[in-house]
Every structure is written in structure tokens, then in C-alpha cells.
Design a protein around this motif. Structure first.
Motif, PDB file in Angstrom:
ATOM      1  N   THR A   1      14.266  -1.784 -14.002  1.00  0.00           N
ATOM      2  CA  THR A   1      14.551  -1.984 -12.580  1.00  0.00           C
ATOM      3  C   THR A   1      15.272  -0.794 -11.969  1.00  0.00           C
TER       4      THR A   1
ATOM      5  N   ALA B   1       4.476  -6.440 -10.202  1.00  0.00           N
ATOM      6  CA  ALA B   1       3.709  -7.326  -9.324  1.00  0.00           C
ATOM      7  C   ALA B   1       2.435  -7.838  -9.979  1.00  0.00           C
TER       8      ALA B   1
ATOM      9  N   ARG C   1      -0.602 -13.394  -2.064  1.00  0.00           N
ATOM     10  CA  ARG C   1       0.698 -13.892  -2.518  1.00  0.00           C
ATOM     11  C   ARG C   1       1.498 -12.771  -3.183  1.00  0.00           C
ATOM     12  N   LEU C   2       0.840 -11.929  -3.957  1.00  0.00           N
ATOM     13  CA  LEU C   2       1.545 -10.817  -4.604  1.00  0.00           C
ATOM     14  C   LEU C   2       2.054  -9.802  -3.582  1.00  0.00           C
TER      15      LEU C   2
ATOM     16  N   SER D   1       5.875  -9.823  -2.546  1.00  0.00           N
ATOM     17  CA  SER D   1       6.820  -9.100  -3.408  1.00  0.00           C
ATOM     18  C   SER D   1       6.602  -7.600  -3.330  1.00  0.00           C
ATOM     19  N   ARG D   2       5.352  -7.182  -3.258  1.00  0.00           N
ATOM     20  CA  ARG D   2       5.074  -5.746  -3.141  1.00  0.00           C
ATOM     21  C   ARG D   2       5.728  -5.168  -1.880  1.00  0.00           C
TER      22      ARG D   2
ATOM     23  N   SER E   1       8.501  -5.990  -0.312  1.00  0.00           N
ATOM     24  CA  SER E   1       9.931  -5.732  -0.494  1.00  0.00           C
ATOM     25  C   SER E   1      10.176  -4.589  -1.470  1.00  0.00           C
ATOM     26  N   LEU E   2       9.430  -4.546  -2.561  1.00  0.00           N
ATOM     27  CA  LEU E   2       9.616  -3.474  -3.536  1.00  0.00           C
ATOM     28  C   LEU E   2       9.221  -2.123  -2.950  1.00  0.00           C
TER      29      LEU E   2
ATOM     30  N   ARG F   1      12.411 -10.024   5.787  1.00  0.00           N
ATOM     31  CA  ARG F   1      11.802  -9.978   4.444  1.00  0.00           C
ATOM     32  C   ARG F   1      12.342 -11.103   3.562  1.00  0.00           C
TER      33      ARG F   1
ATOM     34  N   LEU G   1      10.105 -14.141   1.814  1.00  0.00           N
ATOM     35  CA  LEU G   1      10.100 -14.441   0.381  1.00  0.00           C
ATOM     36  C   LEU G   1      10.504 -15.889   0.124  1.00  0.00           C
TER      37      LEU G   1
ATOM     38  N   ARG H   1       7.565 -18.077   1.001  1.00  0.00           N
ATOM     39  CA  ARG H   1       6.556 -18.017  -0.057  1.00  0.00           C
ATOM     40  C   ARG H   1       6.964 -18.863  -1.258  1.00  0.00           C
ATOM     41  N   ALA H   2       8.243 -18.797  -1.620  1.00  0.00           N
ATOM     42  CA  ALA H   2       8.714 -19.607  -2.747  1.00  0.00           C
ATOM     43  C   ALA H   2       8.585 -21.092  -2.441  1.00  0.00           C
TER      44      ALA H   2
END
Length: 418
Positions: free
Chosen positions: A160, A204, A235-236, A239-240, A242-243, A339, A343, A346-347
Motif C-alpha cells: 500500500t 482492483a 463496480r470495480l 475503487s479505482r 479513489s485509488l 468519493r 464508496l 456501493r458497499a
């Protein structure tokens, strides 16, 4: 005549009697001189006090005039540094560079549209092994798995800190100098950007789902698979997003340094500007730009000394600069809140599809089965020409009077659309 003479004699005697003697006259003159001298001394003392008072007042007036002149010069300098209204983009380095925050957002959008070249799970796995052996072996891997030497960026695609602090080890470990062996880097070079992108891909979607053979892609089931795959990748993408935002903040741009130098020039904060400029990298990222603006005040002892010694107008200007930075940080927090909300949404949707939708599909299947069973019982159905072609040699002596009809399987796969 005798009478006149007698009057003259008497007048002369009276005048003689009224005139003082010489000693008395001398004493009276001394009193007058003493009074005059005392009055003169009093006047001299009062004039001395007046001179002292006027001197202090003139000193205060001179200091006030000097301060007014100093403030006037500072104000004229401020007007001289102020860019003209509606100037073209070449007026300042900041305008030529474009808004610094927008530059980071442009990188963010670009990273969101980049994908790893490997489109199948097998290809992605092979690429990860190849990259690990070529660039990321750690000391424990040497002598196995094809690793011949330890890398300066060990296991970067899986850590990370590669995204948030930068990959790579420092040149040496120095206990007296932090940030040397494991440095925190906020402006990434090309290698660190590549490492961060590999980390995002591995986090991801490390093994992309293989596509169907070309012959099956145009079939109804192939079309359904095609759409379901896009839903999965959508859906992925949450997360992409934010990253990739974290990576975009660390992508350098030469124009950002020019913008920062122009801001410092216009603010005229010269107390420690040279030290700050010397510590800046040539290609500055937006995150390091924000950190520099914060550290130029909070982390600098000279800034506190300057605030303590500045006049009121200078401190007011400093408060205005800090307020502008705080306003920008509040806007960034607003975007970050978007953001985070996405997330969390989505969760919540994932939990709903995993639990509530599954129970809903089960209830739907049960309801359909009951309707079919009732319809069959009411209509009687067509007679079976051969109701029992293979009778059971050992029938159940206690058969169930209410046998369960054959259940109809769920026509909708779990978590999918009907």
C-alpha cells in the motif's frame, strides 16, 4: 513774606521726614532683585519642561510619519505586484500553468481511462510473475523463483505504501536523519508512477475475467455475459476512482512549481523563501505543493518569529493568505466527501444484492411454484396414458397424503437480473 518763608521751611522739614534713610533703601532694592531672580528661575524651569515635552511629542510625530511612509511604500509595492484585471494567460506564471487543482484532476481522469494491457487472467498472472522477477524481488526471494538479486523497490506492486508514500528504499539508513532509508516521496518519478499503477491493477482486478470465444460472443448468452462483465467492471471502477485520485495528486508537473514561485513572489514572504525553494523538486506534484504551503508556516520557526514582529497590516495579509489556502482545502474535503459517499453507497448496494436480493428471489420462486401447483390441481391436466409403467415392487405402506410438487427452479441467477 515772613509767612511765606515759614511755609517753605516747614515743607522742607516734612519732605525730609518722609524720605527713607540710605540703609532702608538698600534693603528694599535687594528684595526686588531676589523676586526678579526667583521669577526668572521659574520661567527658565518652565521653558525647560516645555522643551522636553515638545521634544517627546516631536519624536512621536516623527515615528508616526516614518510608519506612514513605510506603509505607503508597502501599499505601492502591493499595487505594483498586483496583476492587471482580465490579463491574458502570460501575465503570471500561475495563469500560464493553469489552475493547479485542475491539473491534478486532469491526471485523475487520464488514469481512470487507463487499463492494464493483459485482458485475461492467465495473461495477467504471467505478467505479474515477469514484472516481479525483473523489478521487484526482495532479499528473501533471491535464489528462487528466478530472482537473482534484490531490488531497490521490493514487492512494490503489492504494498500500500507504493501508492501513498512512494516505492523504493533510500540510499542508506541514518538514525539521525529520518526519511532516509524509507523516504516518503510525494512527487513520483516515472518508475514510481508505474509501480503505483501496477499496485492499483493488482488491488482492483488482479485476474481479469476471460472473454468468451469469438464464436459465442454474438449468441444471446454471449450478449448477457458481455453486459454482466461491464456491470462487474463498473463496480470495480468505484475503487479505482479513489485509488487513481491518490496517484493523480502525486503525479508531477513542471508548471506547478512555477505557479508556487509566483504565489510566493506576490505574497512577498521572503523570510525563508530561499530555503523552501532549495527543497523543492524540479517537477512538483499537487500534493507536495499543498504540503509545502502548509510547512512554509507550520513547520518554520521563522514564520512564528515573523508573525510576532510584524505590524498589524502584515499579519492581516498573512491571515488572508492562510484563509485562501483553507478555502481550497475545504473544497478538496467536499470532493473527498463525494468519493466517500459513493464508496459507502456501493458497499450498501453490494450488501443488498448479497442478502436481501437472494431472499427476494427465493420468495419469488416459492410463489411461482405455489401458483403452478394450484393450477395443475384445479385443471386436472391430461390423463397419463401410462401412469405407472414401472411399478415399485415395494410400495410405501404409509404414503404422504400431501406430496410436495416438483419445485420450479429460480429462473433468475443469484444477484442477477431476470
Amino acid at each position: 513774606m515772613p509767612i511765606l518763608k515759614i511755609g517753605l521751611v516747614l515743607g522742607a522739614v516734612g519732605v525730609g521726614l518722609l524720605a527713607p534713610s540710605s540703609p532702608a533703601r538698600a534693603a528694599c532694592d535687594g528684595c526686588v532683585v531676589a523676586a526678579v531672580n526667583a521669577h526668572k528661575a521659574e520661567m527658565v524651569w518652565q521653558f525647560a519642561e516645555l522643551k522636553k515635552f515638545l521634544g517627546e511629542q516631536f519624536k512621536t510625530i516623527r515615528q508616526s510619519l516614518a510608519q506612514v511612509e513605510k506603509d505607503s511604500l508597502r501599499a505601492r509595492a502591493d499595487l505594483a505586484y498586483r496583476p492587471p484585471a482580465r490579463a491574458c494567460e502570460t501575465a503570471t506564471a500561475g495563469a500560464a500553468a493553469g489552475p493547479a487543482r485542475d491539473r491534478a484532476e486532469a491526471y485523475h481522469r487520464a488514469f481512470n481511462h487507463l487499463r492494464r494491457p493483459e485482458r485475461t487472467g492467465a495473461a495477467a498472472g504471467a505478467a505479474m510473475v515477469e514484472a516481479q522477477v525483473a523489478h521487484y524481488c526482495n532479499a528473501e526471494d533471491v535464489g528462487s523463483h528466478g530472482c537473482t538479486q534484490a531490488s531497490r523497490r521490493p514487492d512494490a506492486p503489492f504494498q500500500t505504501e507504493t501508492l501513498y508514500s512512494g516505492s523504493g528504499l533510500g540510499d542508506r539508513a541514518d538514525a539521525t536523519r529520518p526519511n532516509t532509508f524509507l523516504p516518503e516521496v510525494l512527487s513520483f518519478d516515472d518508475d514510481r508512477i508505474a509501480d503505483a499503477r501496477r499496485f492499483i491493477d493488482n488491488a482492483a482486478d488482479p485476474y481479469p475475467t476471460d472473454d468468451l470465444p469469438e464464436a459465442l460472443r454474438e449468441t444471446p448468452q454471449g450478449q448477457t455475459f458481455w453486459i454482466r462483465r461491464k456491470l462487474y467492471e463498473g463496480r470495480l471502477s468505484a475503487s479505482r476512482y479513489s485509488l487513481n485520485h491518490a496517484l493523480a495528486w502525486r503525479a508531477p508537473a513542471a508548471a506547478l512549481k512555477g505557479w508556487l514561485l509566483q504565489v510566493w513572489q506576490e505574497s512577498k514572504a521572503a523570510e525563508h523563501r530561499n530555503e523552501l525553494i532549495a527543497a523543492l523538486p524540479e517537477h512538483l506534484s499537487y500534493l507536495e505543493l499543498l504540503k509545502t504551503l502548509v510547512d512554509s508556516r507550520f513547520a518554520m520557526p521563522t514564520w512564528y518569529a515573523g508573525v510576532a514582529g510584524n505590524n498589524e497590516a502584515a499579519n492581516l495579509r498573512e491571515l488572508a493568505y492562510m484563509g485562501a489556502l483553507a478555502l481550497n482545502l475545504q473544497y478538496l474535503q467536499l470532493r473527498q466527501g463525494e468519493r466517500i459517499e459513493h464508496l459507502l453507497a456501493r458497499a450498501n448496494l453490494g450488501d443488498a444484492h448479497l442478502n436481501e436480493r437472494k431472499a427476494l428471489q427465493e420468495e419469488r420462486a416459492a410463489a411461482l411454484n405455489l401458483v403452478k401447483a394450484a393450477t395443475t390441481t384445479a385443471g386436472g391436466g391430461a390423463p397419463n396414458p401410462n401412469p405407472n409403467p414401472n411399478p415399485d415392487p415395494n410400495p410405501d405402506p404409509n404414503p404422504d397424503p400431501n406430496p410436495d410438487p416438483d419445485p420450479d427452479p429460480d429462473p433468475t441467477p443469484e444477484g442477477g437480473a431476470p
